[in-house]
Design a protein around this motif. Structure first.
Motif, PDB file in Angstrom:
ATOM      1  N   GLY A  35     -59.704 102.200  75.136  1.00  0.00           N
ATOM      2  CA  GLY A  35     -58.231 102.367  75.068  1.00  0.00           C
ATOM      3  C   GLY A  35     -57.903 102.868  76.280  1.00  0.00           C
ATOM      4  O   GLY A  35     -56.903 102.638  77.159  1.00  0.00           O
ATOM      5  N   LEU A  85     -53.337  97.107  72.876  1.00  0.00           N
ATOM      6  CA  LEU A  85     -54.675  97.033  72.599  1.00  0.00           C
ATOM      7  C   LEU A  85     -54.634  97.019  70.891  1.00  0.00           C
ATOM      8  O   LEU A  85     -54.180  98.158  70.436  1.00  0.00           O
ATOM      9  N   LEU A  97     -59.899  94.886  70.425  1.00  0.00           N
ATOM     10  CA  LEU A  97     -61.349  95.416  70.350  1.00  0.00           C
ATOM     11  C   LEU A  97     -61.726  95.512  69.143  1.00  0.00           C
ATOM     12  O   LEU A  97     -61.140  96.277  68.253  1.00  0.00           O
ATOM     13  N   GLU A 106     -56.826  97.223  67.467  1.00  0.00           N
ATOM     14  CA  GLU A 106     -58.301  97.783  67.192  1.00  0.00           C
ATOM     15  C   GLU A 106     -58.570  97.184  65.879  1.00  0.00           C
ATOM     16  O   GLU A 106     -57.651  97.354  64.883  1.00  0.00           O
ATOM     17  N   CYS A 118     -50.359  97.098  78.796  1.00  0.00           N
ATOM     18  CA  CYS A 118     -50.985  96.481  77.684  1.00  0.00           C
ATOM     19  C   CYS A 118     -51.223  96.824  76.257  1.00  0.00           C
ATOM     20  O   CYS A 118     -51.294  98.039  76.254  1.00  0.00           O
ATOM     21  N   LEU A 174     -58.580 100.916  79.457  1.00  0.00           N
ATOM     22  CA  LEU A 174     -57.456  99.953  79.439  1.00  0.00           C
ATOM     23  C   LEU A 174     -56.195 100.317  80.066  1.00  0.00           C
ATOM     24  O   LEU A 174     -55.742  99.864  80.959  1.00  0.00           O
TER      25      LEU A 174
END
Length: 129
Positions: free
Chosen positions: A14, A26, A2, A28, A24, A17
């Motif tokens: 977040g 993420l 992201l 950033e 998962c 998600l």
């Protein structure tokens, strides 16, 4: 991954998600330069990049063009997630190689639904976004 300059938007995305897929990962970044640096340093490339348009340092438009110019990153799907719904922003994003253009939702429930859809479209077989 992201890429958004707004820390609150990154945090909310977040959370949305993680509610859909807790395992998962993420990554950033707060602007395009940070995103490109993270991609250069990555041992595993993300399966999707969610990219804001309006950011300082390097905006989403420049970042998208840089992603599409780099052979190693050209295949990564990019979803523009912006407050803009202007026709020229949508058209230019697709012309520059975006795979999807979405307007940022105004409430958390809608953001959760958006995250669910993104995972269904791009994350079915991956654990990294």
């Amino acid at each position: 991954m992201l890429v958004d300059d707004d820390a609150t938007d990154r945090e909310l995305f977040g959370e949305a998600l993680q509610g859909n897929r807790p395992a998962c990962t993420l990554t950033e970044a707060g602007n395009g330069v940070a995103a490109l640096d993270a991609l250069r340093a990555a041992t595993q490339l993300p399966h999707l990049i969610v990219l804001d348009l309006n950011m300082p340092v390097m905006d989403g438009r420049e970042t998208l063009r840089a992603l599409r110019a780099e052979p190693a990153w050209k295949h990564i799907p990019v979803c523009i997630l912006s407050t803009s719904s202007a026709h020229f922003d949508v058209r230019n994003a697709y012309d520059d190689g975006a795979n999807l253009f979405l307007v940022k939702p105004l409430d958390f429930r809608s953001l959760q639904e958006l995250a669910t859809c993104l995972l269904a479209l791009f994350g079915k077989y991956s654990g990294t976004v």
